[in-house]
Design an enzyme around this catalytic site. Structure first.
Site, PDB file in Angstrom:
ATOM      1  N   GLU A 219      48.925   1.000   2.857  1.00  0.00           N
ATOM      2  CA  GLU A 219      48.731   2.087   1.885  1.00  0.00           C
ATOM      3  C   GLU A 219      48.040   3.291   2.534  1.00  0.00           C
ATOM      4  OE1 GLU A 219      48.217   0.646  -2.466  1.00  0.00           O
ATOM      5  OE2 GLU A 219      47.143  -0.773  -1.210  1.00  0.00           O
TER       6      GLU A 219
ATOM      7  N   GLU B 223      49.958  -8.058  -1.462  1.00  0.00           N
ATOM      8  CA  GLU B 223      48.956  -8.190  -2.535  1.00  0.00           C
ATOM      9  C   GLU B 223      49.357  -9.224  -3.582  1.00  0.00           C
ATOM     10  OE1 GLU B 223      49.923  -5.400  -1.143  1.00  0.00           O
ATOM     11  OE2 GLU B 223      48.255  -3.981  -0.966  1.00  0.00           O
TER      12      GLU B 223
HETATM   13  C1  TC6 Z   1      44.812  -5.328  -0.293  1.00  0.00           C
HETATM   14  O1  TC6 Z   1      44.917  -4.786   0.771  1.00  0.00           O
HETATM   15  C2  TC6 Z   1      44.702  -4.614  -1.560  1.00  0.00           C
HETATM   16  C3  TC6 Z   1      44.678  -3.290  -1.618  1.00  0.00           C
HETATM   17  C4  TC6 Z   1      44.500  -2.576  -2.883  1.00  0.00           C
HETATM   18  C5  TC6 Z   1      43.085  -2.170  -3.082  1.00  0.00           C
HETATM   19  C6  TC6 Z   1      42.824  -1.300  -4.264  1.00  0.00           C
HETATM   20  N1  TC6 Z   1      40.149  -9.467   4.254  1.00  0.00           N
HETATM   21  O2  TC6 Z   1      44.754 -15.298   8.966  1.00  0.00           O
HETATM   22  P1  TC6 Z   1      43.886 -15.360  10.167  1.00  0.00           P
HETATM   23  C7  TC6 Z   1      40.140 -13.027   7.949  1.00  0.00           C
HETATM   24  S1  TC6 Z   1      44.765  -7.007  -0.399  1.00  0.00           S
HETATM   25  C8  TC6 Z   1      39.147 -10.254   4.686  1.00  0.00           C
HETATM   26  O3  TC6 Z   1      43.376 -16.688  10.569  1.00  0.00           O
HETATM   27  P2  TC6 Z   1      46.073 -14.594  11.858  1.00  0.00           P
HETATM   28  C9  TC6 Z   1      40.528 -14.477   7.711  1.00  0.00           C
HETATM   29  O4  TC6 Z   1      39.876 -14.998   6.570  1.00  0.00           O
HETATM   30  C10 TC6 Z   1      44.888  -7.580   1.280  1.00  0.00           C
HETATM   31  N2  TC6 Z   1      39.306 -11.166   5.655  1.00  0.00           N
HETATM   32  O5  TC6 Z   1      44.556 -14.635  11.425  1.00  0.00           O
HETATM   33  C11 TC6 Z   1      40.067 -15.102   9.003  1.00  0.00           C
HETATM   34  O6  TC6 Z   1      38.671 -15.273   8.910  1.00  0.00           O
HETATM   35  P3  TC6 Z   1      37.938 -16.494   9.656  1.00  0.00           P
HETATM   36  C12 TC6 Z   1      46.273  -7.461   1.790  1.00  0.00           C
HETATM   37  C13 TC6 Z   1      40.512 -11.293   6.203  1.00  0.00           C
HETATM   38  O7  TC6 Z   1      46.137 -13.923  13.144  1.00  0.00           O
HETATM   39  C14 TC6 Z   1      40.336 -14.019  10.039  1.00  0.00           C
HETATM   40  O8  TC6 Z   1      40.399 -12.795   9.305  1.00  0.00           O
HETATM   41  N3  TC6 Z   1      46.348  -8.039   3.091  1.00  0.00           N
HETATM   42  C15 TC6 Z   1      41.587 -10.508   5.801  1.00  0.00           C
HETATM   43  O9  TC6 Z   1      46.691 -15.952  11.712  1.00  0.00           O
HETATM   44  C16 TC6 Z   1      41.612 -14.212  10.808  1.00  0.00           C
HETATM   45  O10 TC6 Z   1      42.670 -14.370   9.868  1.00  0.00           O
HETATM   46  C17 TC6 Z   1      46.610  -9.340   3.262  1.00  0.00           C
HETATM   47  O11 TC6 Z   1      46.818 -10.073   2.320  1.00  0.00           O
HETATM   48  C18 TC6 Z   1      41.373  -9.556   4.776  1.00  0.00           C
HETATM   49  N4  TC6 Z   1      42.355  -8.744   4.346  1.00  0.00           N
HETATM   50  O12 TC6 Z   1      46.794 -13.686  10.767  1.00  0.00           O
HETATM   51  C19 TC6 Z   1      46.652  -9.827   4.664  1.00  0.00           C
HETATM   52  N5  TC6 Z   1      42.684 -10.867   6.508  1.00  0.00           N
HETATM   53  O13 TC6 Z   1      38.214 -16.302  11.111  1.00  0.00           O
HETATM   54  C20 TC6 Z   1      45.831 -11.075   4.812  1.00  0.00           C
HETATM   55  C21 TC6 Z   1      42.274 -11.826   7.364  1.00  0.00           C
HETATM   56  O14 TC6 Z   1      36.506 -16.333   9.259  1.00  0.00           O
HETATM   57  N6  TC6 Z   1      45.742 -11.520   6.163  1.00  0.00           N
HETATM   58  N7  TC6 Z   1      40.974 -12.091   7.175  1.00  0.00           N
HETATM   59  O15 TC6 Z   1      38.579 -17.731   9.104  1.00  0.00           O
HETATM   60  C22 TC6 Z   1      46.747 -12.123   6.821  1.00  0.00           C
HETATM   61  O16 TC6 Z   1      47.833 -12.292   6.315  1.00  0.00           O
HETATM   62  C23 TC6 Z   1      46.477 -12.629   8.201  1.00  0.00           C
HETATM   63  O17 TC6 Z   1      45.076 -12.703   8.345  1.00  0.00           O
HETATM   64  C24 TC6 Z   1      47.039 -11.756   9.348  1.00  0.00           C
HETATM   65  C25 TC6 Z   1      46.506 -12.311  10.688  1.00  0.00           C
HETATM   66  C26 TC6 Z   1      48.571 -11.822   9.321  1.00  0.00           C
HETATM   67  C27 TC6 Z   1      46.597 -10.328   9.213  1.00  0.00           C
END
Ligand code: TC6
Length: 697
Positions: A105, A125
């Site tokens: 975004e 999301e």
């Molecule tokens: C949003 O953006 C809404 C917007 C509107 C607002 C108004 N936040 O998955 P991994 C941590 S909603 C906080 O093992 P990978 C995860 O918990 C969000 N923490 O790594 C882990 O912590 P740990 C939309 C996060 O390489 C560490 O980072 N975005 C977040 O296998 C490593 O993560 C998503 O839904 C986060 N956003 O995969 C994306 N993301 O080490 C969510 C990760 O303490 N994330 N962590 O256990 C993912 O899909 C995956 O993390 C990845 C990387 C593909 C980015």
């Protein structure tokens, strides 16, 4: 500590670098850093353009999920995006890694977008029960129209920037150094006097009004009747984007976002996200060092063994399959080949990959071929004597330090380990069928399993793309114990007047992928029957026991594979119809037992099933079989079709309230106390004003 958003000036270009590892999540500090950087660049006459880029492995992968559910802190991400878009100087977003959610975004709010060719974009999301609430629902369709926007937002799946559908988002895809190219691009903008290009003013995505409306209608139809809130809100927002002025659309989106983010569904889905990452944190990893894994042995090429072999081959490992004789070996190898052939036919792999996978496989009818394996996984029938015999032979052939794993679903891994001279190298790896697809892996740590062996099991799980969950030794480990309590609740309701079909309908309405009796028919009734016979001598005669399942098995009705079970199946069909003979058997058993049948509401069926699962979950926790409640949730979400939007049984109980669950259990416990008596953990938590979440650490 370095600034989470570094500010640097290169040749009249302000470069804002987000450095918030591991995924550059847009935390409060990052949002503040971006706004400060914008203000600084706007106030500096020397600056002609800005670049926003991520440090390390990725452009921001989203808002910081751990901040949802807490009081909002300024500036909100929607404001940050508006600030970017309204910046009077051109802003270039340079994407690499996974630019997801709020990260994407931010990019949509920038005036120009570049991406490394390896980058992926996405709006996941919906998987967290929310929607792209920083203007994403309004800006995305302005650029690409409703079809692609809804694809991104409703699937939640990342898309490579090289995909055709992604092209309208980008001004340029970059093969070389992204930062250098982005600065050069910004310089060109300055030199050519290029204007800002606010996405809010774009109309390309609205150019075909009929196609836009068709896409909305098709998606609305596809999600009609689904219990999830967020998909419907997303469709409404994308529809609003075409109907309302931009600012009003943003207000519309904000209201919809609030509805979603404050819902129990979103709390549950966010819980599921962190739960599956937390599950992989085994205490043994503090000391244990994983051993090298390149060559895996699998003993037994039945359905489960073949799936395990395929999972290993798909992960690039060499595999040796061992079967008891040549004909069983041939059948096992054929099963594996069939799995790999299907992947080829469905276009999931190309011919070279298919050939390479099968090229890493060999088979033998004796265990000597396992001598060089780093890990050996036994996947033969559930018989303690057979397993112990295999482990004693295995112990004699494997190299020193090889991990010896059993795929048992129920049996005592401590006892299996006694058959070897190296119990420290033995553990359970409980795969779920089909093992090459299901992501759950219960890693069963026996009393003498060494930390290195555990670390190797976890490393193997990760290599296979699985979610490892730690379990101690226990009959049925985590998942099958919870399942067994769920089935006991179902059986008692059948005894007292419900039908299998009412049970299945109610639990599907609860959100389970299949009802309990549909699952039994699918898995084969003979499996549970064998176990019941094994446990019969130790069964407490004071516990009510429904014999219907045994009667069906005695008649040779083992479920789908025999065309009859709790349901009847037409030749080749997986869809069953209710069987009046099953109902007649049930009625006659009730008569014999003197039970006066009563009716059950859908709500009571659902609550009894949930309470039984949670009560067993509490026992599992108190006994130390599971390390934390969220591990039980992860097991049930990934192995047993529990609805993700409910977060798993323990989270669902927290959302209902533990006082209510305990009071329901007490009410149910007026009969069949053995199942319903609330576990003491409820009293303990309620006394302290805590819930299961507080035990997750
Ligand atoms: C949003 O953006 C809404 C917007 C509107 C607002 C108004 N936040 O998955 P991994 C941590 S909603 C906080 O093992 P990978 C995860 O918990 C969000 N923490 O790594 C882990 O912590 P740990 C939309 C996060 O390489 C560490 O980072 N975005 C977040 O296998 C490593 O993560 C998503 O839904 C986060 N956003 O995969 C994306 N993301 O080490 C969510 C990760 O303490 N994330 N962590 O256990 C993912 O899909 C995956 O993390 C990845 C990387 C593909 C980015």
């Amino acid at each position: 500590m370095a600034d989470v958003v570094a500010y640097e000036v290169v040749d009249g270009v302000a470069v804002l670098t987000v450095q918030n590892p591991p995924v550059n999540a847009l935390s409060t500090a990052v949002r503040r850093g971006i706004v400060e950087g914008l203000a600084r660049a706007e106030g500096d006459e020397e600056i002609g353009a800005l670049v926003i880029i991520g440090d390390g492995r990725t452009f921001p992968a989203g808002a910081d999920i751990s901040e949802f559910g807490k009081p909002p802190a300024d500036p909100w991400l929607p404001e940050v995006c508006n600030r970017i878009e309204l910046c009077p100087k051109p802003v270039v977003a340079a994407l690499h890694g996974t630019a997801l959610g709020g990260g994407f975004e931010v990019a949509l709010a920038a005036h120009y977008r570049l991406a490394a060719t390896s980058a992926r974009i996405g709006l996941p999301e919906v998987t967290l029960g929310i929607l792209p609430g920083a203007g994403g629902t309004q800006r995305t369709p302005r650029i690409v129209g409703a079809e692609v926007a809804l694809d991104l937002m409703l699937s939640g799946k990342p898309m490579p920037v090289t995909a055709k559908a992604a092209q309208p988002f980008f001004d340029k895809l970059i093969d070389g150094d992204l930062r250098t190219e982005a600065i050069a691009f910004a310089r060109d903008l300055i030199e050519s006097g290029a204007p800002t290009r606010p996405t809010r003013e774009m109309t390309e995505g609205f150019s075909d009004g009929a196609a836009y409306q068709d896409a909305i209608a098709a998606r609305r139809k596809a999600i009609a009747g689904r219990p999830e809130i967020a998909p419907a809100e997303i469709v409404r927002c994308v529809e609003a984007a075409a109907l309302l002025p931009f600012e009003t659309g943003l207000d519309f989106e904000r209201a919809a976002f609030e509805t979603c983010v404050t819902s129990d569904q979103s709390a549950a889905l966010r819980h599921a996200f962190f739960a599956e990452r937390r599950a992989a944190k085994f205490p043994e990893l503090a000391d244990g060092r994983p051993r090298e894994i390149e060559h895996v042995g699998v003993i037994g090429g039945g359905t489960m063994g073949a799936g395990i072999v395929a999972a290993c081959l798909d992960a690039g490992l060499r595999v040796s399959l061992v079967e008891r004789d040549n004909s069983a070996l041939k059948a096992g190898l054929e099963r594996i080949t069939a799995i790999e052939d299907r992947a080829l036919e469905r276009g999931r792999v190309d011919a070279d990959t298919h050939a390479a996978r099968l090229g890493r496989l060999n088979g033998a009818a004796d265990m000597v071929s396992l001598a060089e394996c780093d890990v050996v996984i036994e996947a033969v029938i559930e018989d303690m004597d057979v397993k112990k015999q295999i482990f004693s032979q295995l112990d004699a052939v494997v190299k020193e330090g090889a991990v010896m794993a059993t795929n048992t679903s129920y049996l005592d891994v401590n006892e299996i380990a006694t058959a070897t001279d190296a119990p420290e190298d033995v553990l359970g790896l409980h795969f779920f069928s089909p093992a090459n697809i299901m992501r759950l892996l219960e890693v069963v740590v026996a009393d003498k399993t060494s930390p290195d062996t555990v670390a190797t099991g976890v490393a193997l799980a990760k290599r296979l793309g699985k979610i490892p969950v730690r379990s101690a030794v226990s009959d049925g480990f985590i998942g099958n114990r919870v399942l067994s309590a769920y089935r006991n609740a179902a059986e008692l309701m059948l005894m007292d007047g419900a039908t299998p079909y009412e049970l299945d309908d109610a639990m599907r309405a609860f959100g389970m992928a299949l009802g309990p009796y549909q699952v039994m028919d699918l898995a084969g009734l003979d499996i549970g029957w064998a176990r019941r016979k094994r446990l019969a001598p130790s069964r407490d005669p004071s516990q009510r026991y429904l014999e219907l399942g045994d009667r069906l098995c005695e008649a040779g009705h083992f479920g789908q594979k025999t065309g009859r079970g709790y349901y009847r199946y037409k030749e080749g069909s997986r869809k069953g119809t209710p069987d009046p003979e099953v109902l007649a058997l049930l009625e006659s058993e009730r008569r014999e037992k003197g039970v006066a049948p009563r009716s059950f509401t859908v709500a009571e069926i659902q609550r009894r099933c949930l309470c039984a699962m949670v009560n067993e979950g509490a026992k599992i926790l108190r006994e130390g079989v599971a390390s934390r409640p969220s591990d039980i949730d992860t097991v049930m979400l990934h192995g047993y079709g529990f609805p993700r939007w409910r977060g798993g049984p323990m989270k669902a109980a927290d959302l209902v309230g533990l006082l209510q669950i305990r009071s329901d259990l007490r009410r149910f416990a007026e009969k069949d106390t053995w199942l319903w008596e609330p576990d003491p953990l409820f009293d303990e938590l309620i006394r302290k004003g805590e819930d299961f979440e507080s035990l997750n650490g």
